[in-house]
Scaffold this motif. Structure first.
Motif, PDB file in Angstrom:
ATOM      1  N   UNK A 174       1.099  -1.304  -0.217  1.00 56.91           N
ATOM      2  CA  UNK A 174       0.084  -0.480  -0.093  1.00 56.91           C
ATOM      3  C   UNK A 174       1.053   1.307   0.441  1.00 56.91           C
ATOM      4  N   UNK A 175       0.968   1.889  -1.048  1.00 56.12           N
ATOM      5  CA  UNK A 175       1.673   3.484  -1.063  1.00 56.12           C
ATOM      6  C   UNK A 175       1.432   4.335  -0.751  1.00 56.12           C
ATOM      7  N   UNK A 176       0.894   5.375   0.879  1.00 54.41           N
ATOM      8  CA  UNK A 176       0.519   6.348   0.892  1.00 54.41           C
ATOM      9  C   UNK A 176      -0.939   5.696   0.893  1.00 54.41           C
ATOM     10  N   UNK A 177      -1.641   4.792   2.016  1.00 49.52           N
ATOM     11  CA  UNK A 177      -2.542   4.665   1.309  1.00 49.52           C
ATOM     12  C   UNK A 177      -3.873   5.698   2.105  1.00 49.52           C
ATOM     13  N   UNK A 178      -4.985   5.513   1.215  1.00 48.04           N
ATOM     14  CA  UNK A 178      -5.685   6.896   1.408  1.00 48.04           C
ATOM     15  C   UNK A 178      -7.296   5.797   1.918  1.00 48.04           C
ATOM     16  N   UNK A 183     -12.123  -1.305   7.353  1.00 49.55           N
ATOM     17  CA  UNK A 183     -12.158  -2.413   7.463  1.00 49.55           C
ATOM     18  C   UNK A 183     -11.170  -3.277   7.668  1.00 49.55           C
ATOM     19  N   UNK A 184     -10.374  -4.035   7.796  1.00 54.84           N
ATOM     20  CA  UNK A 184      -9.075  -4.927   7.194  1.00 54.84           C
ATOM     21  C   UNK A 184      -8.764  -6.166   7.614  1.00 54.84           C
ATOM     22  N   UNK A 185      -9.892  -6.832   8.378  1.00 55.09           N
ATOM     23  CA  UNK A 185      -9.576  -7.959   8.951  1.00 55.09           C
ATOM     24  C   UNK A 185      -9.295  -9.327   7.957  1.00 55.09           C
ATOM     25  N   UNK A 186      -8.508  -9.237   7.204  1.00 56.67           N
ATOM     26  CA  UNK A 186      -7.403  -9.558   6.571  1.00 56.67           C
ATOM     27  C   UNK A 186      -5.746 -11.042   7.192  1.00 56.67           C
ATOM     28  N   UNK A 187      -5.844 -11.589   6.615  1.00 60.62           N
ATOM     29  CA  UNK A 187      -4.695 -12.471   6.792  1.00 60.62           C
ATOM     30  C   UNK A 187      -3.293 -12.541   5.314  1.00 60.62           C
ATOM     31  N   UNK A 188      -3.551 -11.322   4.745  1.00 61.57           N
ATOM     32  CA  UNK A 188      -2.133 -11.575   3.909  1.00 61.57           C
ATOM     33  C   UNK A 188      -1.463 -10.659   4.540  1.00 61.57           C
ATOM     34  N   UNK A 189      -0.171 -10.540   4.359  1.00 64.32           N
ATOM     35  CA  UNK A 189       0.836  -9.772   4.673  1.00 64.32           C
ATOM     36  C   UNK A 189       0.784  -8.995   3.427  1.00 64.32           C
ATOM     37  N   UNK A 190       0.615  -7.330   4.801  1.00 60.54           N
ATOM     38  CA  UNK A 190       0.679  -5.827   4.210  1.00 60.54           C
ATOM     39  C   UNK A 190       1.749  -5.383   4.812  1.00 60.54           C
ATOM     40  N   UNK A 191       2.738  -4.338   3.584  1.00 63.35           N
ATOM     41  CA  UNK A 191       3.317  -3.135   3.670  1.00 63.35           C
ATOM     42  C   UNK A 191       2.781  -1.547   3.234  1.00 63.35           C
ATOM     43  N   UNK A 192       2.895  -1.427   4.231  1.00 66.63           N
ATOM     44  CA  UNK A 192       2.488   0.040   3.934  1.00 66.63           C
ATOM     45  C   UNK A 192       3.413   1.574   3.916  1.00 66.63           C
ATOM     46  N   UNK A 193       2.865   1.968   3.334  1.00 65.15           N
ATOM     47  CA  UNK A 193       4.245   2.917   2.492  1.00 65.15           C
ATOM     48  C   UNK A 193       3.432   4.144   3.000  1.00 65.15           C
ATOM     49  N   UNK A 220       2.687  -7.625   9.288  1.00 65.36           N
ATOM     50  CA  UNK A 220       2.652  -6.329   8.334  1.00 65.36           C
ATOM     51  C   UNK A 220       3.432  -5.343   9.118  1.00 65.36           C
ATOM     52  N   UNK A 221       4.245  -4.547   8.234  1.00 67.19           N
ATOM     53  CA  UNK A 221       4.959  -3.827   7.880  1.00 67.19           C
ATOM     54  C   UNK A 221       4.509  -2.425   7.933  1.00 67.19           C
ATOM     55  N   UNK A 222       4.945  -1.712   8.325  1.00 66.02           N
ATOM     56  CA  UNK A 222       4.775  -0.208   8.293  1.00 66.02           C
ATOM     57  C   UNK A 222       5.725   1.186   8.148  1.00 66.02           C
ATOM     58  N   UNK A 223       6.333   1.722   7.437  1.00 70.98           N
ATOM     59  CA  UNK A 223       7.726   2.530   7.155  1.00 70.98           C
ATOM     60  C   UNK A 223       7.146   3.575   6.825  1.00 70.98           C
ATOM     61  N   UNK A 224       7.296   5.011   7.473  1.00 73.05           N
ATOM     62  CA  UNK A 224       7.036   6.056   7.156  1.00 73.05           C
ATOM     63  C   UNK A 224       8.618   6.797   6.942  1.00 73.05           C
TER      64      UNK A 224
END
Length: 366
Positions: A174-178, A183-193, A220-224
């Protein structure tokens, strides 16, 4: 909370096995995450016979011409009132590293995240049909169990929603997601920038909430990105190239199932991430770290610890303890007779002990 665990099997395998493992993972380095990658890239459009999906408007498929199939694939959608050109640099980048990439437009520039989620799922259907289209150079060359989604801004929110709608997806970037009221009830590996200075999708109102709203059991991983704006992740060169390296390593691990990139992500890209203003991480990655000399193998206990950790080394060795944001917090020397490191003055957090060419995750608790 799920954490990143580095499993060191060094004392249980023979020197020959260690050499084999080292050879298998020798190509997985920070330097291998280049832009462009090692493969030449070609494109396919609807003029070449690819499917015209009803859920989106126009698509370009980027694919490697000299890599070894079967290939993993990713679909990418742009953001609100934006054209595919806004994210098109990701196509040749991923394809040059062996990942087939389809970049799509939207039926309306004003499509909301849910419509963009459906567009991504339709784009994955186009990928599936390329695998059986006789005239396609990709026919029979795609691994349809390895499919990922990505998007920018509302497209990033759509990518996360696509994972909710289809739990067979292997990874999300997810690239700077808006996305309001996620509602994000899922088990899919998630990378957020996210961008620290993003005025359009401020992290406190979007990316941070998205990370927290995704279940703790999800990788999951969040990278700001420090001082980053809303378009800081539109290309692999964002954050001085850190965005591309992180995204590719995430896909190598969770899309292509290549655990050789686990130590690259954990011990180099994240611990030395000077471009980050925030890193949140909660993921498991089964890693084998191979060293040339078994005598240098390191173990430690207790882990987690409240105060002192004991480091078992056979020879005197310097060490560094790095925070999860890449800051040096302790350094010194350990040996067989002096093997304690006092963590009592550090706050409860995740740290990385660098010693004898190895990196071991240390959890300091209250």
């Amino acid at each position: 909370m799920k954490k990143l665990y580095l499993f060191l099997f060094l004392t249980l395998i023979s020197p020959l096995s260690i050499s084999v493992l080292h050879a298998q993972c020798s190509g997985a380095t920070t330097e291998s995450l280049t832009n462009p990658g090692p493969y030449t890239v070609a494109t396919l459009t609807e003029a070449d016979g690819i499917r015209n999906g009803p859920g989106y408007a126009g698509a370009t498929i980027y694919y490697p011409t000299n890599a070894s199939p079967p290939y993993a694939s990713i679909a990418i959608v742009p953001g609100y009132v934006s054209a595919p050109s806004s994210v098109q640099d990701w196509g040749p980048f991923y394809a040059s590293h062996g990942i087939v990439t389809v970049i799509i437009g939207t039926n309306s520039l004003f499509d909301q995240p849910e419509a963009r989620a459906l567009a991504l799922l339709d784009a994955l259907e186009t990928i599936k049909q390329e695998n059986v289209r006789t005239a396609s150079p990709l026919a029979g060359n795609l691994n349809l169990t390895k499919l990922a989604v990505s998007g920018w801004s509302m497209g990033g929110g759509g990518a996360q929603r696509a994972a909710v709608l289809d739990n067979t997806i292997s990874a999300v970037v997810a690239l700077c997601p808006y996305l309001n009221n996620p509602q994000l009830n899922h088990q899919v590996p998630l990378l957020i920038f996210s961008g620290q200075s993003d005025p359009t999708a401020p992290p406190a109102q979007h990316a941070n909430i998205h990370y927290n709203q995704t279940p703790a059991t999800t990788n999951k991983l969040l990278f700001e990105v420090k001082n980053g704006n809303h378009s800081v992740a539109n290309t692999p060169s964002g954050g001085g190239g850190a965005v591309g390296k992180l995204a590719l390593s995430w896909l190598k691990i969770f899309l292509e199932k290549d655990n050789c990139y686990c130590p690259v992500l954990a011990t180099t890209l994240l611990t030395n991430a000077g471009v980050a203003s925030k890193i949140n991480q909660s993921y498991e990655c089964n890693t084998i770290l191979a060293v040339e000399d078994p005598k240098l193998a390191v173990t430690l206990y207790p882990n987690p610890t409240k105060n002192v950790v004991h480091v078992n080394v056979r020879e005197m060795a310097p060490y560094q303890l790095i925070s999860s944001t890449g800051q040096l917090v302790l350094k010194g020397i350990v040996s067989g007779s002096k093997n304690q490191i006092d963590l009592s003055r550090l706050s409860a957090n995740v740290y990385y002990l660098h010693v004898n060419g190895q990196v071991i995750k240390v959890i300091k608790k209250e």
